[in-house]
Write a protein that holds these residues in place. Structure first.
Motif, short mmCIF file in Angstrom:
data_model
loop_
_atom_site.label_atom_id
_atom_site.label_comp_id
_atom_site.label_asym_id
_atom_site.label_seq_id
_atom_site.Cartn_x
_atom_site.Cartn_y
_atom_site.Cartn_z
N LEU A 1 -4.03 17.82 16.87
CA LEU A 1 -4.85 16.84 17.57
C LEU A 1 -4.03 15.94 18.50
N GLU A 2 -2.74 15.84 18.23
CA GLU A 2 -1.91 14.97 19.06
C GLU A 2 -1.85 15.44 20.51
N HIS A 3 -2.21 16.72 20.73
CA HIS A 3 -2.20 17.24 22.11
C HIS A 3 -3.42 16.79 22.91
N LEU A 4 -4.48 16.36 22.22
CA LEU A 4 -5.76 16.09 22.89
C LEU A 4 -5.82 14.64 23.37
N THR A 5 -4.96 14.30 24.27
CA THR A 5 -4.84 12.90 24.71
C THR A 5 -5.94 12.49 25.68
N ALA A 6 -6.72 13.45 26.18
CA ALA A 6 -7.79 13.13 27.14
C ALA A 6 -9.15 13.06 26.47
N ILE A 7 -9.20 13.24 25.15
CA ILE A 7 -10.48 13.34 24.47
C ILE A 7 -11.22 12.01 24.52
N GLU A 8 -12.55 12.10 24.77
CA GLU A 8 -13.40 10.91 24.88
C GLU A 8 -14.45 10.84 23.78
N GLY A 9 -14.78 11.98 23.17
CA GLY A 9 -15.80 11.99 22.13
C GLY A 9 -15.37 12.86 20.95
N LEU A 10 -15.52 12.37 19.72
CA LEU A 10 -15.18 13.11 18.52
C LEU A 10 -16.33 13.01 17.53
#
Length: 386
Positions: A241-250
């Motif tokens: 998950l540390e790669h998903l720095t652009a994520i806006e919704g979880l």
């Protein structure tokens, strides 16, 4: 029953057939010139969608291709609970032309194999266990494959060029819902690079180690929305998950074994862009993970159907940008933290079916009312009906 749709109902735009369990053959929808949305649900007796013969017409000397287009306007196709559906046509989609002697049959199969949903942008296949092939969907942007046959090729179906049947460099797939992780892992990296939304429905998934290494790294700059839905075996989801720095919704939805508080390695601090967070039906959620304090840009928080959630923390005031909060069926919540007074950006609070909060949050005499009276819109309901 419906006869020739082209002549009787030529202007149809949207067709839905629901629970026609005895129906064995559906009309030839592909010839409708204006059909944009086709939805078929629970047609358990249908094995193939169309008879292949109308594709060709015979002249006195040789077979001639029909000039009628195949689904010229179709944009959305939904097939759900089609228990016995095997393919679009009974012959042709997987046939080896070199072994066929009849010129008519060869031309027929060539014609079938060249067919594609040229304008289809949204495809949903749900509970179609025997379906092994479909015409190509080179322009599909939103794809859902849940509990489908593992032999169906997502690469060939959704990322192929209709002219060459080879991988198209310009795949348009942006939103992918998938229950078989092999379908996700098999996608070429150029497809992963442009996925903006991923929803994983894998009942056997225990942790995210495999997709973290093979998939999340390729989505680091593109993925905006990530969901884990009905992942009943999921225990840890921190890996990758540390790669998903652009994520806006979880979204975490119905993950029975997920123990968020115990997984201290969840890299919440990397989610600086996270705007929306949803916890639905997480039975082991007793308290909110302390790492959520890093989500200073969070604007929407939904916590629903969490039977064991005991309290909301005082550090909730870290959500300085929070504008919307939804609490539904959290029966063990009996009070709100004093820090609610500090959520000055919160302009909407919904509390539904939380019996321990219902009375206290109804102002102006409720015990919790002083904590939330600054919120412009507060909705407190015993049930959905009021």
């Amino acid at each position: 029953m419906m006869g020739n749709l082209c002549s009787t109902l030529p202007n149809l735009v949207h067709v839905t057939l629901l629970r026609c369990g005895r129906c064995q053959q559906v009309p030839c929808f592909s010839q409708l010139p204006f059909l944009k949305r086709l939805t078929l649900v629970s047609l358990q007796s249908v094995e193939y969608m169309e008879n292949s013969e109308p594709i060709l017409s015979l002249s006195s000397k040789s077979p001639i291709m029909s000039s009628t287009l195949f689904f010229p306007s179709l944009q959305e196709l939904t097939l759900i609970y089609m228990d016995n559906l095997k393919g679009w046509w009974k012959v042709g989609e997987n046939a080896d032309i070199s072994t066929i002697e009849s010129s008519y049959d060869r031309l027929l199969i060539q014609r079938l194999q060249s067919m594609s949903f040229s304008n289809l942008t949204k495809l949903r296949l749900d509970e179609c266990p025997k379906l092994i092939s479909l015409p190509e969907c080179p322009n599909v942007e939103e794809l859902t494959l849940v509990d489908t046959n593992e032999t169906i090729s997502v690469i060939k179906m959704a990322t192929a060029s209709p002219s060459t049947s080879k991988l198209a460099s310009g795949s348009k797939l942006k939103r992918f819902t998938v229950s078989n992780l092999e379908d996700l892992i098999s996608l070429p990296r150029e497809c992963l690079h442009q996925l903006s939304s991923l929803d994983v429905w894998d009942k056997k998934l225990v942790n995210t180690e495999e997709i973290g290494k093979q998939v999340f790294m390729s989505m680091s700059s593109s993925l905006r929305s990530l969901s884990f839905t009905h992942c009943h075996s999921l225990r840890f989801f921190a890996q990758g998950l540390e790669h998903l720095t652009a994520i806006e919704g979880l979204v975490l939805w119905n993950c029975e074994q997920l123990h968020l508080s115990a997984d201290e390695h969840i890299p919440w601090k990397y989610f600086k862009s996270l705007r929306s967070l949803q916890f639905h039906m997480i039975p082991k959620l007793l308290v909110l993970p302390s790492g959520l304090q890093h989500l200073t840009n969070l604007r929407s928080l939904e916590i629903t159907n969490n039977d064991e959630l005991m309290e909301l923390p005082e550090w909730i005031s870290c959500f300085s940008s929070l504008a919307y909060m939804y609490l539904r069926y959290c029966p063990k919540l009996t009070s709100l933290p004093e820090a609610f007074c500090n959520l000055t950006a919160l302009n909407q609070l919904k509390i539904i079916k939380c019996p321990g909060l219902t009375g206290g949050c109804q102002g102006p005499k409720g015990s919790e009312w002083p904590k939330i009276q600054h919120i412009p819109l507060v909705q407190v309901l015993k049930d959905y009906g009021g």
